[in-house]
Design an enzyme around this catalytic site. Structure first.
Site, PDB file in Angstrom:
ATOM      1  N   SER A   1      32.825  45.203  53.245  1.00  0.00           N
ATOM      2  CA  SER A   1      32.017  44.072  53.662  1.00  0.00           C
ATOM      3  C   SER A   1      32.401  42.838  52.881  1.00  0.00           C
ATOM      4  O   SER A   1      33.402  42.827  52.168  1.00  0.00           O
ATOM      5  CB  SER A   1      30.532  44.385  53.527  1.00  0.00           C
ATOM      6  OG  SER A   1      29.806  43.591  54.442  1.00  0.00           O
TER       7      SER A   1
ATOM      8  N   ASP B   1      33.936  42.954  42.835  1.00  0.00           N
ATOM      9  CA  ASP B   1      35.308  43.422  43.031  1.00  0.00           C
ATOM     10  C   ASP B   1      35.714  43.108  44.468  1.00  0.00           C
ATOM     11  O   ASP B   1      34.890  43.187  45.382  1.00  0.00           O
ATOM     12  CB  ASP B   1      35.391  44.932  42.833  1.00  0.00           C
ATOM     13  CG  ASP B   1      35.247  45.356  41.380  1.00  0.00           C
ATOM     14  OD1 ASP B   1      34.852  44.528  40.550  1.00  0.00           O
ATOM     15  OD2 ASP B   1      35.525  46.543  41.096  1.00  0.00           O
TER      16      ASP B   1
ATOM     17  N   HIS C   1      27.065  40.495  42.159  1.00  0.00           N
ATOM     18  CA  HIS C   1      26.334  39.983  41.003  1.00  0.00           C
ATOM     19  C   HIS C   1      26.232  38.453  41.025  1.00  0.00           C
ATOM     20  O   HIS C   1      26.923  37.779  41.785  1.00  0.00           O
ATOM     21  CB  HIS C   1      27.030  40.440  39.725  1.00  0.00           C
ATOM     22  CG  HIS C   1      27.071  41.925  39.552  1.00  0.00           C
ATOM     23  ND1 HIS C   1      26.315  42.600  38.624  1.00  0.00           N
ATOM     24  CD2 HIS C   1      27.775  42.888  40.224  1.00  0.00           C
ATOM     25  CE1 HIS C   1      26.555  43.905  38.707  1.00  0.00           C
ATOM     26  NE2 HIS C   1      27.443  44.102  39.679  1.00  0.00           N
TER      27      HIS C   1
END
Length: 298
Positions: A256, A113, A169
């Protein structure tokens, strides 16, 4: 004010920034800049605040944070009272149905995301950070022999805000090599800071590895630490088979960045994302959604 493009509404939204006034003071005012250089960018500051977020005392921050940023807890695996501390909540896992992954082998999906910027046909010595500030891939990973293979390729910069799902991921099946760690500072990665600190990504703590992807050739994965992100946790097992959508790792508290580099001629990013990047806008994406396609050789 930071505007981010929403692919669903085809309009721009104003980003809610955690600690906006503090970030503006830290990077735009003379006193704030001095304080940042002397203290905030140092590991000790992030380590100290990270320790607090790992303590039971930090639980009281969870409910206000959820309310302030309207976080959808219905997709979280755990309920509010299940979290032991703020970092436990911050690194929460989601229900599998919340982030479906497009498993078509020719589709490139977002690794997480966040807010996505794409740089196509990259010049290894001049990768744009924001508003003309540049850095080189060689500086970012400290390895010219690897960097030179990505001349003319594509760079994806995925910026995670504090209110985002903070696990990242893999975008394909494959095998990932060991992670290499590079020590550095802990500047914020918010655009306010990126606009003020030249080569910020090359100054901050970061980790990188090569992911030997089945369908998109070798991909460089880079994770960049930031203020209050004292720890980047890698949860994958090096040199073992990986499936598309498998978790690679997560960031503890703070916004981040994840950066991916693809070789020339391997992928074509969706036109709307390319257009927004060329206009200077990030595009809001979710983990697992389609952001591009494999270039199939004829």
């Amino acid at each position: 004010m930071i505007k981010v493009y929403d692919r669903k509404t085809k309009d721009y939204e104003i980003e809610s920034i955690a600690g906006k006034k503090y970030i503006e003071w830290s990077y735009n005012s003379p006193i704030g800049k001095g304080f940042t250089e002397l203290f905030v960018k140092k590991k000790l500051f992030s380590k100290f605040y990270g320790s607090f977020c790992d303590s039971p005392m930090s639980k009281k921050k969870i409910a206000p944070f959820i309310n302030d940023f309207n976080i959808d807890m219905s997709i979280s695996k755990n309920k509010i009272n299940d979290f032991k501390n703020f970092n436990d909540f911050f690194t929460r896992k989601l229900k599998p149905s919340a982030r479906p992954v497009d498993m078509d082998k020719n589709i490139l999906v977002s690794p997480g995301d966040g807010r996505l910027t794409v740089i196509d046909n990259i010049d290894l010595n001049k990768i744009v950070q924001i508003k003309g500030l540049t850095y080189s891939l060689k500086e970012l990973i400290n390895d010219y022999d690897v960097a030179k293979n990505y001349e003319g390729g594509t760079c994806l910069i995925l910026r995670l805000c504090p209110l985002d799902y903070h696990r990242f991921h893999f975008v394909d099946n494959g095998i990932c090599e060991e992670t290499k760690k590079i020590k550095g500072n802990y500047y914020s990665v918010n655009p306010i800071a990126l606009n003020s600190i030249p080569k910020l990504f090359c100054q901050n703590k970061r980790e990188w590895c090569i992911f030997k992807s089945e369908n998109f050739d070798d991909i460089i994965h880079v994770e960049v630490g930031a203020t209050c992100v004292g720890t980047i946790i890698q949860t994958y097992n090096p040199n073992t088979p990986i499936k598309k959508g498998d978790e690679k790792g997560y960031f503890k508290f703070g916004g981040s960045t994840t950066i991916l580099f693809f070789k020339k001629g391997t992928i074509k990013i969706d036109e709307d994302i390319i257009n927004q990047s060329s206009l200077g806008y990030e595009t809001k994406v979710l983990m697992g959604e389609s952001i591009g396609k494999k270039i199939i050789s004829k």
